[in-house]
Design a protein around this motif. Structure first.
Motif, mmCIF file in Angstrom:
data_model
loop_
_atom_site.group_PDB
_atom_site.id
_atom_site.type_symbol
_atom_site.label_atom_id
_atom_site.label_comp_id
_atom_site.label_asym_id
_atom_site.label_seq_id
_atom_site.Cartn_x
_atom_site.Cartn_y
_atom_site.Cartn_z
ATOM 1 N N LYS A 118 0.925 -1.331 -0.068
ATOM 2 C CA LYS A 118 -0.054 -0.053 0.070
ATOM 3 C C LYS A 118 0.797 1.338 0.057
ATOM 4 O O LYS A 118 0.693 2.248 -0.698
ATOM 5 C CB LYS A 118 -0.760 0.025 1.242
ATOM 6 C CG LYS A 118 -2.027 0.778 1.142
ATOM 7 C CD LYS A 118 -2.904 0.521 2.597
ATOM 8 C CE LYS A 118 -3.898 2.005 2.590
ATOM 9 N NZ LYS A 118 -4.559 1.670 3.762
ATOM 10 N N ARG A 142 2.463 1.465 -3.486
ATOM 11 C CA ARG A 142 1.724 2.120 -4.318
ATOM 12 C C ARG A 142 1.501 3.548 -3.985
ATOM 13 O O ARG A 142 1.402 4.346 -5.198
ATOM 14 C CB ARG A 142 0.230 1.543 -4.161
ATOM 15 C CG ARG A 142 -0.404 1.291 -5.702
ATOM 16 C CD ARG A 142 -1.714 0.445 -5.784
ATOM 17 N NE ARG A 142 -1.432 -0.858 -4.919
ATOM 18 C CZ ARG A 142 -2.399 -0.987 -4.018
ATOM 19 N NH1 ARG A 142 -3.456 -0.319 -3.690
ATOM 20 N NH2 ARG A 142 -2.327 -2.155 -3.358
ATOM 21 N N ARG A 143 1.390 3.963 -3.026
ATOM 22 C CA ARG A 143 1.041 5.507 -2.813
ATOM 23 C C ARG A 143 2.312 6.506 -3.165
ATOM 24 O O ARG A 143 2.063 7.338 -3.959
ATOM 25 C CB ARG A 143 0.971 5.683 -1.249
ATOM 26 C CG ARG A 143 0.236 7.010 -0.688
ATOM 27 C CD ARG A 143 -0.106 7.181 0.547
ATOM 28 N NE ARG A 143 1.061 6.727 1.451
ATOM 29 C CZ ARG A 143 2.103 7.470 1.600
ATOM 30 N NH1 ARG A 143 2.119 8.865 1.291
ATOM 31 N NH2 ARG A 143 3.087 7.337 2.392
ATOM 32 N N LYS A 170 4.473 5.428 -5.261
ATOM 33 C CA LYS A 170 4.469 5.349 -6.902
ATOM 34 C C LYS A 170 3.666 6.200 -7.678
ATOM 35 O O LYS A 170 3.962 6.743 -8.568
ATOM 36 C CB LYS A 170 4.464 3.772 -7.310
ATOM 37 C CG LYS A 170 4.980 3.386 -8.426
ATOM 38 C CD LYS A 170 4.916 1.881 -8.666
ATOM 39 C CE LYS A 170 4.689 1.552 -10.035
ATOM 40 N NZ LYS A 170 4.319 0.135 -10.126
ATOM 41 N N THR A 171 2.423 6.247 -7.150
ATOM 42 C CA THR A 171 1.312 6.989 -7.802
ATOM 43 C C THR A 171 1.732 8.543 -7.704
ATOM 44 O O THR A 171 1.536 9.312 -8.559
ATOM 45 C CB THR A 171 0.007 6.887 -7.165
ATOM 46 O OG1 THR A 171 -0.050 5.454 -6.846
ATOM 47 C CG2 THR A 171 -0.878 7.413 -7.714
ATOM 48 N N MET A 172 2.385 8.751 -6.626
ATOM 49 C CA MET A 172 2.666 10.291 -6.448
ATOM 50 C C MET A 172 3.876 10.674 -7.630
ATOM 51 O O MET A 172 3.899 11.698 -8.310
ATOM 52 C CB MET A 172 3.250 10.369 -4.945
ATOM 53 C CG MET A 172 3.948 11.819 -4.763
ATOM 54 S SD MET A 172 4.953 11.861 -3.152
ATOM 55 C CE MET A 172 6.174 13.046 -3.640
ATOM 56 N N TRP A 173 4.748 9.774 -7.565
ATOM 57 C CA TRP A 173 5.893 9.887 -8.444
ATOM 58 C C TRP A 173 5.297 10.080 -10.016
ATOM 59 O O TRP A 173 5.931 10.781 -10.945
ATOM 60 C CB TRP A 173 6.930 9.056 -8.231
ATOM 61 C CG TRP A 173 8.176 9.926 -7.392
ATOM 62 C CD1 TRP A 173 8.353 9.704 -6.025
ATOM 63 C CD2 TRP A 173 8.976 10.805 -7.897
ATOM 64 N NE1 TRP A 173 9.169 10.542 -5.862
ATOM 65 C CE2 TRP A 173 9.662 11.049 -6.687
ATOM 66 C CE3 TRP A 173 9.436 11.392 -9.215
ATOM 67 C CZ2 TRP A 173 10.784 12.336 -6.802
ATOM 68 C CZ3 TRP A 173 10.392 12.375 -9.075
ATOM 69 C CH2 TRP A 173 10.839 12.767 -7.967
ATOM 70 N N GLU A 174 4.544 8.943 -10.181
ATOM 71 C CA GLU A 174 3.843 8.908 -11.529
ATOM 72 C C GLU A 174 2.954 10.336 -12.049
ATOM 73 O O GLU A 174 3.359 10.655 -13.014
ATOM 74 C CB GLU A 174 2.964 7.756 -11.837
ATOM 75 C CG GLU A 174 3.807 6.385 -11.685
ATOM 76 C CD GLU A 174 3.138 5.039 -11.643
ATOM 77 O OE1 GLU A 174 3.616 4.109 -11.950
ATOM 78 O OE2 GLU A 174 1.745 5.103 -11.264
ATOM 79 N N SER A 175 2.640 10.726 -11.044
ATOM 80 C CA SER A 175 1.699 11.983 -11.198
ATOM 81 C C SER A 175 2.630 13.082 -11.411
ATOM 82 O O SER A 175 2.364 14.071 -12.354
ATOM 83 C CB SER A 175 0.738 12.237 -10.085
ATOM 84 O OG SER A 175 1.407 12.780 -8.825
ATOM 85 N N SER A 214 4.521 0.148 -14.766
ATOM 86 C CA SER A 214 4.798 1.327 -13.855
ATOM 87 C C SER A 214 4.871 2.594 -14.853
ATOM 88 O O SER A 214 5.171 3.694 -14.541
ATOM 89 C CB SER A 214 6.213 1.246 -13.147
ATOM 90 O OG SER A 214 7.290 0.822 -14.043
ATOM 91 N N THR A 274 4.204 5.768 -16.908
ATOM 92 C CA THR A 274 3.367 6.923 -16.426
ATOM 93 C C THR A 274 2.302 6.900 -17.518
ATOM 94 O O THR A 274 2.549 6.685 -18.598
ATOM 95 C CB THR A 274 4.115 8.119 -16.510
ATOM 96 O OG1 THR A 274 4.754 8.457 -17.713
ATOM 97 C CG2 THR A 274 5.205 8.275 -15.115
#
Lengths: 322, 329
Positions: free
Chosen positions: A254, A257-258, A260-265, A315, A317
């Motif tokens: 979890k 993922r958080r 990872k999502t932050m960096w993808e955004s 992964s 973006t």
């Protein structure tokens, strides 16, 4: 009639005093019971007997503990830090960390050396005073750069009385790191960032062992500042890395993922985000300057030099996918 | 006074002996020869800190005529702690250990005095101190000092180790790496300060009366207030310099002691001192036990425990004060 206090607004009647006295006794009795229960539940194990003969070591630095175990000198370890969580150290007593030292345990264990990790000239004077009283040699390690890790292995080998094992281990790690360096030498250097905490905004900069490992693995650090830095979202976006290495040792899915999502955004918002990959690395050793530095370098190299196939990469973006 | 002192010392000695039996090695009982000096040292340091804070609390409450006064709430502790940290920042490791310890004490005292002066001046109105304003100003001084403290930590993170544990020092706790010079100097300051306060304790009864009444009884009230405030600040600053700001001991102990021995300051001062010493020794023993229970990775700073005890007590006092004032209307 109530008796008034001499102390300003504070006033207590005789009845209050009676209630308070009774309450005090009840509190005292309750705390005695709780205390007794806690005491009964105490870990009554005695500190492990020193098996290392003349060279016994208490390590307040988890990385040093790992290096000692890695070189096969764990029989010299008699105590470890509060933050050592390797299963092999569970039998050993915890004697402190960078904040507190348990001198009474150390007085009982009496190691010949204690390993610390204070900055130059920053060791508390009281520490040296007590260590001298107990005739414990204080060994202050420096583990900032990759070369420091090699040097520390030598120092640890010496205090454990196992210099040959230390030389063998240092040689083995050096060989593996050099092999990785040679393997990626022909590849183009990859611009990367090393995220070191769950916040996602803490990064390893230059002059760190992680930066050295990244360089050996064929990467170039997008952070030009020295040591460790914390940046806001704008600062993170300005780095424009090709690869984001999320070093999250032991973190659950979890949390990973958080971040990872932050960096993808962040990457998606950037103008040249195409091909920016976010690679989580969750091995427990991944950000420790310990015996697994070569494994960490290998993981970095694999993450940096993956074939670029954004459509098939989970992964990738959103910008990359477009 | 002497009988109270003897009784209080006896009670503290019994509690302290119990605390010596509780250690971090996991065994309950009288410790072995190799461990005993370290165990006694930690119990004595905890007792010294508790005693000093409680004695200072008694004097602040009497002089300011405010039941909510306490070195922590008045900002004295945070001021002393901040200046003590600044001393660490500038102190040269080339200085000898006694000079380092003395400098730390001096800086802590300056911080305490500056904070108490600000609080005293800002909450005085027509030579009267508003109790609620006093606490509000204390809260603001605490907030400003706390922010400056954190600012220094962010700028100089290496102080975390130099201070013998940055977090422990921030919330208040028994430091494990104090030098003997630091311990002895703090003990000397507290000892001398306590004797001065004990000599003043008879007059402190009068300090709780109005100025006119006090002067009518032949007490030079202004001089008494300044001597009392300065001495209480020295006593609290000298322990805050080695422990950081441990909250609420100076609030809780005088009130509990007042319930047990009454309001005569000559009996109250020894009783509160002994209670403070015992309370902090027990809190430290509990934190040692908790660290053995695998509930926490490291030893819990005692400031956390005293905060858990003192916070609800403070609210109870506020509620009681409010109820009384409503009843009087």
């Amino acid at each position: 009639m109530s008796e008034r206090s001499l102390c300003g607004n504070c006033s207590f009647s005789r009845r209050d005093r009676g209630i308070a006295l009774r309450s005090c006794w009840i509190c005292l009795a309750t705390s005695l019971v709780i205390w007794s229960l806690l005491a009964c539940g105490c870990d009554r194990t005695k500190p492990a007997a020193a098996a290392g003969g003349a060279h016994t070591v208490a390590s307040l630095v988890p990385a040093a503990t790992d290096l000692i175990m890695g070189m096969g000198a764990s029989n010299h370890l008699v105590a470890v830090s509060n933050y050592d969580d390797d299963p092999q150290t569970t039998r050993l007593p915890r004697v402190g960390d960078y904040q507190t030292i348990d001198w009474e345990k150390l007085a009982q264990i009496r190691p010949t050396s204690i390993i610390t990790f204070y900055g130059p000239g920053r060791a508390p004077a009281g520490f040296a005073q007590r260590a001298d009283e107990l005739k414990i040699r204080q060994v202050n390690l420096k583990l900032d750069r990759l070369q420091d890790v090699y040097d520390s292995i030598g120092v640890l080998g010496e205090i454990c009385g196992e210099p040959q094992k230390a030389v063998a281990m240092a040689g083995k790690i050096r060989q593996r790191v050099e092999a990785i360096h040679k393997r990626v030498a022909g590849e183009p250097r990859v611009r990367a960032v090393l995220v070191v905490r769950e916040s996602g905004a803490d990064l390893a900069g230059r002059d760190t062992f992680l930066d050295d490992l990244l360089t050996e693995a064929g990467g170039v650090n997008a952070v030009t500042a020295s040591r460790y830095v914390t940046l806001d979202r704008e600062g993170l976006a300005a780095l424009r890395p090709q690869v984001v290495l999320l070093l999250l040792p032991g973190e659950d899915e979890k949390s990973v993922r958080r971040v990872k999502t932050m960096w993808e955004s962040i990457a998606a918002a950037g103008q040249d985000a195409k091909g920016c990959r976010v690679c989580p690395l969750t091995q427990t050793y991944i950000e420790q300057p310990g015996s697994h530095v070569a494994d960490a370098a290998e993981s970095f190299a694999q993450a940096l030099h993956l074939p670029r196939e954004p459509a098939s990469q989970p992964s990738a973006t959103a910008a990359g996918a477009r | 006074m002497l009988a109270s002192l003897a009784g209080a010392t006896l009670v503290w000695a019994i509690v302290a002996a119990g605390c010596v039996c509780v250690g971090s090695t996991g065994r309950v009982g009288w410790p072995g020869v190799e461990v005993l000096p370290y165990r006694i040292e930690i119990v004595l340091v905890a007792s010294l800190i508790g005693a000093a804070l409680a004695a200072a609390g008694v004097v602040y409450q009497a002089i300011l005529r405010n039941p909510l006064a306490d070195p922590y709430l008045l900002g004295v502790s945070s001021g002393a702690s901040l200046l003590s940290l600044l001393w660490y920042l500038g102190a040269l490791s080339a200085l000898s250990l006694p000079i380092q310890a003395a400098g730390q004490q001096a800086f802590a005292f300056l911080g305490a005095l500056a904070s108490v002066a600000v609080v005293f001046l800002l909450s005085s109105r027509r030579r009267r101190i508003e109790p609620v304003t006093l606490i509000l100003v204390g809260v603001i001084v605490n907030a400003v000092n706390g922010s400056l403290y954190l600012l220094i930590f962010f700028r100089h993170p290496e102080l975390v180790s130099r201070g013998g544990g940055g977090f422990t020092f921030l919330v208040g706790g028994i430091q494990s790496n104090l030098t003997r010079q630091q311990e002895w100097l703090a003990a000397a300051c507290v000892g001398i300060g306590w004797i001065v306060l004990a000599c003043l304790s008879g007059q402190l009864n009068v300090a709780t009366l109005s100025e006119g009444e006090a002067q009518g009884l032949g007490v030079r009230i202004h001089r008494l207030r300044w001597i009392g405030l300065t001495t209480a600040s020295i006593v609290s600053a000298s322990v805050v310099a080695i422990s950081g700001p441990i909250g609420f001991v100076g609030l809780v102990c005088p009130h509990l002691s007042r319930l047990i021995v009454g309001r005569d300051q000559r009996r109250l001062l020894p009783a509160a001192t002994a209670l403070g010493a015992a309370l902090l020794a027990v809190a430290d023993a509990i934190s040692r036990v908790l660290s053995q229970q695998s509930l926490l990775k490291t030893q819990l700073p005692v400031g956390v425990l005293t905060g858990l005890l003192g916070g609800p007590f403070f609210l109870l006092l506020l509620w009681q004060t409010r109820r009384r004032s409503e009843g009087a209307m």
